[in-house]
Design a protein around this motif. Structure first.
Motif, PDB file in Angstrom:
ATOM      1  N   LEU B  43       8.608  75.423  56.731  1.00 23.01           N
ATOM      2  CA  LEU B  43       8.137  75.386  55.348  1.00 23.01           C
ATOM      3  C   LEU B  43       6.942  74.453  55.224  1.00 23.01           C
ATOM      4  CD1 LEU B  43       9.061  76.460  52.469  1.00 23.01           C
ATOM      5  CD2 LEU B  43       9.920  74.162  52.132  1.00 23.01           C
ATOM      6  N   ARG B  44       5.819  74.988  54.793  1.00 20.58           N
ATOM      7  CA  ARG B  44       4.636  74.140  54.595  1.00 20.58           C
ATOM      8  C   ARG B  44       4.696  73.454  53.253  1.00 20.58           C
ATOM      9  NH1 ARG B  44       0.073  78.289  56.971  1.00 20.58           N
ATOM     10  NH2 ARG B  44       0.723  78.081  59.132  1.00 20.58           N
ATOM     11  N   ALA B  45       5.141  74.185  52.250  1.00 22.11           N
ATOM     12  CA  ALA B  45       5.244  73.602  50.908  1.00 22.11           C
ATOM     13  C   ALA B  45       6.133  74.487  50.058  1.00 22.11           C
ATOM     14  CB  ALA B  45       3.867  73.489  50.265  1.00 22.11           C
ATOM     15  N   MET B  46       6.757  73.867  49.075  1.00 21.34           N
ATOM     16  CA  MET B  46       7.488  74.630  48.068  1.00 21.34           C
ATOM     17  C   MET B  46       6.839  74.321  46.723  1.00 21.34           C
ATOM     18  SD  MET B  46      11.411  74.313  46.828  1.00 21.34           S
ATOM     19  CE  MET B  46      12.043  75.521  47.966  1.00 21.34           C
ATOM     20  N   GLU B 125       6.060  78.493  50.917  1.00 22.10           N
ATOM     21  CA  GLU B 125       4.896  78.806  51.745  1.00 22.10           C
ATOM     22  C   GLU B 125       5.234  78.466  53.192  1.00 22.10           C
ATOM     23  OE1 GLU B 125       0.516  77.054  52.372  1.00 22.10           O
ATOM     24  OE2 GLU B 125       1.294  76.887  50.324  1.00 22.10           O
ATOM     25  N   THR B 126       5.286  79.496  54.035  1.00 20.43           N
ATOM     26  CA  THR B 126       5.604  79.280  55.453  1.00 20.43           C
ATOM     27  C   THR B 126       4.450  79.797  56.311  1.00 20.43           C
ATOM     28  OG1 THR B 126       6.582  81.457  55.837  1.00 20.43           O
ATOM     29  CG2 THR B 126       8.044  79.777  54.929  1.00 20.43           C
ATOM     30  N   GLY B 127       4.643  79.723  57.639  1.00 20.10           N
ATOM     31  CA  GLY B 127       3.639  80.267  58.561  1.00 20.10           C
ATOM     32  C   GLY B 127       3.442  81.765  58.372  1.00 20.10           C
ATOM     33  N   ASN B 128       4.438  82.418  57.741  1.00 29.44           N
ATOM     34  CA  ASN B 128       4.351  83.873  57.534  1.00 29.44           C
ATOM     35  C   ASN B 128       3.791  84.250  56.163  1.00 29.44           C
ATOM     36  OD1 ASN B 128       5.727  84.063  60.014  1.00 29.44           O
ATOM     37  ND2 ASN B 128       7.695  83.883  58.956  1.00 29.44           N
ATOM     38  N   GLY B 129       3.311  83.279  55.425  1.00 32.75           N
ATOM     39  CA  GLY B 129       2.768  83.567  54.092  1.00 32.75           C
ATOM     40  C   GLY B 129       3.588  82.906  52.998  1.00 32.75           C
ATOM     41  N   ALA B 130       3.311  83.289  51.762  1.00 38.37           N
ATOM     42  CA  ALA B 130       3.987  82.669  50.617  1.00 38.37           C
ATOM     43  C   ALA B 130       4.795  83.715  49.873  1.00 38.37           C
ATOM     44  CB  ALA B 130       2.958  82.045  49.687  1.00 38.37           C
ATOM     45  N   ASP B 131       6.001  83.344  49.478  1.00 36.15           N
ATOM     46  CA  ASP B 131       6.808  84.302  48.732  1.00 36.15           C
ATOM     47  C   ASP B 131       7.770  83.588  47.781  1.00 36.15           C
ATOM     48  OD1 ASP B 131       7.433  86.823  47.922  1.00 36.15           O
ATOM     49  OD2 ASP B 131       8.308  87.463  49.826  1.00 36.15           O
ATOM     50  N   TRP B 132       8.095  84.283  46.689  1.00 35.89           N
ATOM     51  CA  TRP B 132       9.041  83.747  45.718  1.00 35.89           C
ATOM     52  C   TRP B 132      10.454  83.845  46.275  1.00 35.89           C
ATOM     53  CZ3 TRP B 132       7.211  81.083  41.740  1.00 35.89           C
ATOM     54  CH2 TRP B 132       5.871  81.277  41.397  1.00 35.89           C
ATOM     55  N   VAL B 133      11.211  82.792  46.061  1.00 39.63           N
ATOM     56  CA  VAL B 133      12.605  82.780  46.504  1.00 39.63           C
ATOM     57  C   VAL B 133      13.400  83.711  45.586  1.00 39.63           C
ATOM     58  CG1 VAL B 133      14.676  81.321  46.748  1.00 39.63           C
ATOM     59  CG2 VAL B 133      12.417  80.410  47.357  1.00 39.63           C
ATOM     60  N   ALA B 134      14.172  84.637  46.204  1.00 46.66           N
ATOM     61  CA  ALA B 134      14.971  85.569  45.402  1.00 46.66           C
ATOM     62  C   ALA B 134      16.279  84.899  44.999  1.00 46.66           C
ATOM     63  CB  ALA B 134      15.254  86.826  46.216  1.00 46.66           C
ATOM     64  N   ALA B 135      16.719  85.197  43.784  1.00 42.99           N
ATOM     65  CA  ALA B 135      18.018  84.686  43.347  1.00 42.99           C
ATOM     66  C   ALA B 135      19.107  85.374  44.158  1.00 42.99           C
ATOM     67  CB  ALA B 135      18.196  84.964  41.863  1.00 42.99           C
ATOM     68  N   LYS B 136      20.182  84.641  44.423  1.00 35.77           N
ATOM     69  CA  LYS B 136      21.293  85.219  45.192  1.00 35.77           C
ATOM     70  C   LYS B 136      22.378  85.701  44.236  1.00 35.77           C
ATOM     71  CE  LYS B 136      20.768  81.972  49.044  1.00 35.77           C
ATOM     72  NZ  LYS B 136      20.016  80.886  48.375  1.00 35.77           N
ATOM     73  N   ASP B 137      23.028  86.820  44.633  1.00 35.64           N
ATOM     74  CA  ASP B 137      24.157  87.312  43.843  1.00 35.64           C
ATOM     75  C   ASP B 137      25.242  86.239  43.741  1.00 35.64           C
ATOM     76  OD1 ASP B 137      22.914  89.690  43.477  1.00 35.64           O
ATOM     77  OD2 ASP B 137      23.989  90.747  45.067  1.00 35.64           O
ATOM     78  N   ALA B 138      25.398  85.470  44.826  1.00 35.31           N
ATOM     79  CA  ALA B 138      26.431  84.423  44.859  1.00 35.31           C
ATOM     80  C   ALA B 138      26.202  83.384  43.756  1.00 35.31           C
ATOM     81  CB  ALA B 138      26.444  83.750  46.223  1.00 35.31           C
ATOM     82  N   ASP B 139      24.918  83.147  43.439  1.00 33.94           N
ATOM     83  CA  ASP B 139      24.621  82.161  42.389  1.00 33.94           C
ATOM     84  C   ASP B 139      25.067  82.662  41.027  1.00 33.94           C
ATOM     85  OD1 ASP B 139      23.553  80.454  44.247  1.00 33.94           O
ATOM     86  OD2 ASP B 139      21.486  81.133  43.935  1.00 33.94           O
ATOM     87  N   GLU B 140      24.867  83.962  40.800  1.00 33.31           N
ATOM     88  CA  GLU B 140      25.298  84.565  39.539  1.00 33.31           C
ATOM     89  C   GLU B 140      26.831  84.607  39.483  1.00 33.31           C
ATOM     90  OE1 GLU B 140      23.015  85.270  37.230  1.00 33.31           O
ATOM     91  OE2 GLU B 140      24.592  85.891  35.830  1.00 33.31           O
ATOM     92  N   ASP B 141      27.450  84.968  40.625  1.00 37.04           N
ATOM     93  CA  ASP B 141      28.918  85.028  40.697  1.00 37.04           C
ATOM     94  C   ASP B 141      29.557  83.664  40.444  1.00 37.04           C
ATOM     95  OD1 ASP B 141      28.698  87.668  41.259  1.00 37.04           O
ATOM     96  OD2 ASP B 141      29.054  87.481  43.413  1.00 37.04           O
TER      97      ASP B 141
END
Lengths: 82, 146
Positions: B43-46, B125-141
């Protein structure tokens, strides 16, 4: 006129964080349909509403929520706090 | 109740000391702090985005529910936004109650709710690019148990 705000990837897809929209839409769902008809970037951002959440005047709402009297509508993906 | 949303770093020890000092009469204080975790690819940055106004409102409502439900003496939430590095503190909650079971339960409730009901979004932001973290079903559960 209603303020429409976007966050996270919804903001990135639409390209602006906030805009004023002239609308007569009765519900959030109607507003989405109006926006989707405008331009492709909206159509793309709103193509899967199961991946979206909405807040009306800074309170989470559902897509059938009425817009009458509302000042600010926000669209964003499921939240990832903590 | 003390609810803060800020870009600046905070000192978890100083916050806990000050919360404990304010929780006069309570027999138990529980705290949790969340850090930026490393990910595959490095992880380069969050970057944490939030909805100013609604964030404070949602956190206050969640904390108020916890205070009422577990008769807390006090509750504290601080959550950062902006750009963070691996190992940095993202957020902290603390609860004070007469007995530990209520303090623990209230802290878990606060965490479960602020994960999926407070308007924050994380972008990694990682070595593979930047992406939004997806919410997990477990968090909703996790909300269903309350």
């Amino acid at each position: 006129m209603i303020d429409v705000v976007y966050f996270a990837w919804v903001r990135e897809r639409i390209g602006v964080p906030r805009e004023q929209v002239e609308t007569k839409a009765a519900t959030v769902r109607d507003l989405i349909a109006e926006l989707r008809g405008r331009e492709e970037r909206y159509d793309l951002a709103f193509s899967d509403t199961s991946a979206l959440r909405v807040a009306v005047d800074q309170t989470l709402a559902d897509f059938d929520a009425p817009l009458e009297g509302a000042r600010e509508i926000a669209f964003f993906p499921p939240m990832t706090g903590g | 109740m003390d609810i803060r949303v800020q870009e600046a770093a905070f000192d978890v020890g100083a916050e806990l000391n000050s919360f404990t000092a304010r929780a006069a009469g309570a027999g138990a204080v529980v705290s949790f702090s969340g850090l930026v975790r490393d990910v595959n690819g490095g992880l380069r940055a969050m970057t944490i985005e939030h909805y100013p106004g609604m964030t404070e409102k949602a956190l206050t409502e969640i904390a108020q529910q916890a205070v009422t439900r577990w008769a807390l003496a006090d509750a504290f939430v601080v959550h950062r936004y902006g750009q963070l590095k691996v190992g940095e503190l993202i957020m902290m909650v603390a609860t004070a109650a007469p007995h530990r079971a209520d303090a623990f339960a209230a802290a878990e409730f606060l965490m479960d709710y602020l994960k999926s009901r407070a308007p924050f979004w994380k972008k990694e932001e990682t070595g593979n690019g930047a992406d939004w973290v997806a919410a997990k079903d477990a968090d909703e559960d996790a909300l269903k148990r309350w």
